[in-house]
Scaffold this motif. Structure first.
Motif, PDB file in Angstrom:
ATOM      1  N   LEU A  33      32.120  38.166  31.062  1.00  0.00           N
ATOM      2  CA  LEU A  33      32.274  39.236  31.997  1.00  0.00           C
ATOM      3  C   LEU A  33      33.904  39.264  32.535  1.00  0.00           C
ATOM      4  CD1 LEU A  33      31.545  41.704  33.943  1.00  0.00           C
ATOM      5  CD2 LEU A  33      31.075  39.677  35.534  1.00  0.00           C
ATOM      6  N   LEU A  34      34.440  38.133  32.288  1.00  0.00           N
ATOM      7  CA  LEU A  34      35.864  38.198  32.488  1.00  0.00           C
ATOM      8  C   LEU A  34      36.534  38.752  31.496  1.00  0.00           C
ATOM      9  CD1 LEU A  34      36.438  34.520  34.290  1.00  0.00           C
ATOM     10  CD2 LEU A  34      36.303  36.745  35.432  1.00  0.00           C
ATOM     11  N   SER A  35      36.152  38.461  30.254  1.00  0.00           N
ATOM     12  CA  SER A  35      36.731  38.847  29.027  1.00  0.00           C
ATOM     13  C   SER A  35      36.932  40.425  29.045  1.00  0.00           C
ATOM     14  CB  SER A  35      36.049  38.390  27.714  1.00  0.00           C
ATOM     15  OG  SER A  35      36.828  38.667  26.566  1.00  0.00           O
ATOM     16  N   VAL A  36      35.662  41.059  29.560  1.00  0.00           N
ATOM     17  CA  VAL A  36      35.534  42.432  29.664  1.00  0.00           C
ATOM     18  C   VAL A  36      36.656  43.201  30.415  1.00  0.00           C
ATOM     19  CG1 VAL A  36      33.949  44.375  30.043  1.00  0.00           C
ATOM     20  CG2 VAL A  36      33.308  42.480  28.556  1.00  0.00           C
ATOM     21  N   GLY A  37      36.647  42.370  31.744  1.00  0.00           N
ATOM     22  CA  GLY A  37      37.620  42.899  32.687  1.00  0.00           C
ATOM     23  C   GLY A  37      38.892  42.645  32.485  1.00  0.00           C
ATOM     24  N   ILE A  38      39.360  41.932  31.473  1.00  0.00           N
ATOM     25  CA  ILE A  38      40.974  41.651  31.278  1.00  0.00           C
ATOM     26  C   ILE A  38      41.776  43.220  30.900  1.00  0.00           C
ATOM     27  CG2 ILE A  38      42.414  40.727  29.416  1.00  0.00           C
ATOM     28  CD1 ILE A  38      40.701  38.470  29.104  1.00  0.00           C
ATOM     29  N   PRO A  39      41.145  44.099  29.985  1.00  0.00           N
ATOM     30  CA  PRO A  39      42.198  45.250  29.808  1.00  0.00           C
ATOM     31  C   PRO A  39      42.336  46.144  31.059  1.00  0.00           C
ATOM     32  CG  PRO A  39      40.257  45.014  28.245  1.00  0.00           C
ATOM     33  CD  PRO A  39      39.960  43.773  29.245  1.00  0.00           C
TER      34      PRO A  39
END
Length: 423
Positions: free
Chosen positions: A365-371
């Protein structure tokens, strides 16, 4: 115009007390990046890295190396934003977004912060169970209570004292997770081969996204701008150049430590956990490490995990408060926020959800929020209206947008391959 006289020639740094003292003072300006770096060695990293090493050996070493290189650039740009503008990234966004988009942006940022806090409290609870046999739910309560004490240091003693406490915990984390390498038998040739980018199926992509989300952290991007601004305050033009030089050293040193810890975890898992039954959880991995490398290494691992959970949940709460203050212009007392944000993690522990799998999913989920954090950061730091003469150069803009493109591409690949795997 009268020509200015040339400045007096100074002796080399080693022979000049004034230059040596200035260099020491430059190092004294370090600190904010080490606080932000705690986000890069939190329990989510432990779960993702141990899982990757146990299942795929040295295959995904390259992910950590690339992610850490990205992190150096990202964290420098974040700190630079706070120093140059005197505002945090959330504050700059809050000034530019209309009410509707601003609320939506705040909602996704808070969701990312909640996922972060979930990972950190779960990791601390697991550490207490490993070390002292404390039930997970009570461990979560203890981690929350101790994190409140750490936040009290920040609110009562100031940011510098908070930095020293966090840096001390970072030292404990480093010792705890690196110690095992000195008694393990890492296959360095295979580890070097792991620097070649490649995957082995959908699950390896999922883990790579999890590792990326655990390494380049959205809340660390938001909070570093606030940490740098709060630590140094408003700066004049002359002081700004010196602070930016100090910040580059701060970021490089802190990311070197964080990167070394992450790679050490993966190497340790690849050597000691691959093919060992029962290592699909942090508790199982700890037991396998203790059996393979000895109880002392296992105890150091548990202590490192506990320090990671305590430090990272405190920094995460600081980040959440910065996000809310910047986007909503609402300031909630840090301790009150800590009580509220602790609740989801305690619910997960009370329901008996597998904590290690919850940790890995939180990193995805954090990876998806990075952008959502990266795109505004790169856009604003390249904008001369915002940054003035400190706006990113063309070369830096190309590097930064390349990082954004790589991260977005990995997330798209994650979605496509996961959907294909389900189908």
């Amino acid at each position: 115009m009268a020509q200015q006289a040339d400045p007096p020639v100074e002796a080399p740094a080693a022979d000049n007390p004034r230059t040596a003292a200035r260099q020491r003072r430059l190092h004294w300006l370090w600190g904010p990046a080490f606080v932000a770096a705690i986000a890069y060695v939190d329990p989510g990293n432990v779960a993702a890295n141990l899982t990757a090493g146990a299942r795929y050996g040295y295959l995904l070493v390259w992910v950590l190396v690339v992610a850490n290189l990205m992190a150096v650039l990202v964290q420098y740009l974040s700190a630079k934003t706070g120093l140059v503008t005197g505002r945090s990234l959330p504050e700059l966004l809050g000034q530019r977004l209309r009410r509707g988009p601003r609320l939506l942006y705040w909602a996704q940022a808070e969701l990312v912060a909640a996922a972060t806090d979930l990972a950190e409290v779960l990791g601390g609870a697991i550490a207490l169970q490993i070390l002292f046999g404390v039930p997970l739910l009570w461990g979560g309560v203890i981690v929350g209570a101790v994190s409140m004490l750490l936040l009290t240091v920040q609110s009562r003693r100031g940011q510098r004292s908070f930095e020293f406490v966090v840096m001390g915990l970072l030292l404990v984390i480093t010792i705890g997770f690196v110690a095992g390498l000195f008694v393990s038998d890492v296959a360095w040739g295979e580890a070097a081969a792991g620097l070649v980018p490649r995957f082995e199926g959908t699950e390896s992509v999922l883990l790579a996204a999890s590792m990326l989300g655990a390494t380049v952290m959205p809340h660390a991007i938001y909070v570093h701008s606030a940490l740098a601004r709060d630590r140094h305050g408003d700066t004049g033009k002359a002081a700004l150049g010196r602070l930016l030089r100090a910040t580059r050293g701060d970021v490089l040193a802190s990311m070197l430590v964080a990167g070394a810890v992450n790679i050490a975890m993966l190497l340790l898992a690849a050597d000691s956990l691959r093919g060992v039954a029962g290592t699909d959880s942090i508790q199982g991995a700890h037991q396998a490490i203790s059996n393979t490398l000895g109880p002392a290494v296992g105890a150091l691992f548990g202590i490192g995990l506990l320090a990671s959970g305590l430090a990272s949940t405190s920094v995460g709460c600081y980040a959440g408060a910065s996000i809310m203050a910047g986007l909503l212009k609402v300031r909630v007392p840090m301790l009150a926020r800590r009580v509220v944000t602790l609740a989801p993690a305690l619910v997960v522990l009370a329901l008996g959800v597998d904590p290690t799998w919850a940790l890995v999913l939180s990193q995805v989920l954090l990876s998806v929020g990075i952008p959502f954090a990266l795109v505004p950061l790169v856009s604003l730091t390249g904008n001369r209206e915002v940054m003035g003469e400190q706006a990113n150069s063309l070369r830096l803009r190309i590097a930064a947008w390349t990082v954004v493109g790589l991260i977005v591409a990995l997330n798209l690949a994650l979605i496509v391959l996961t959907v294909a795997g389900i189908g």
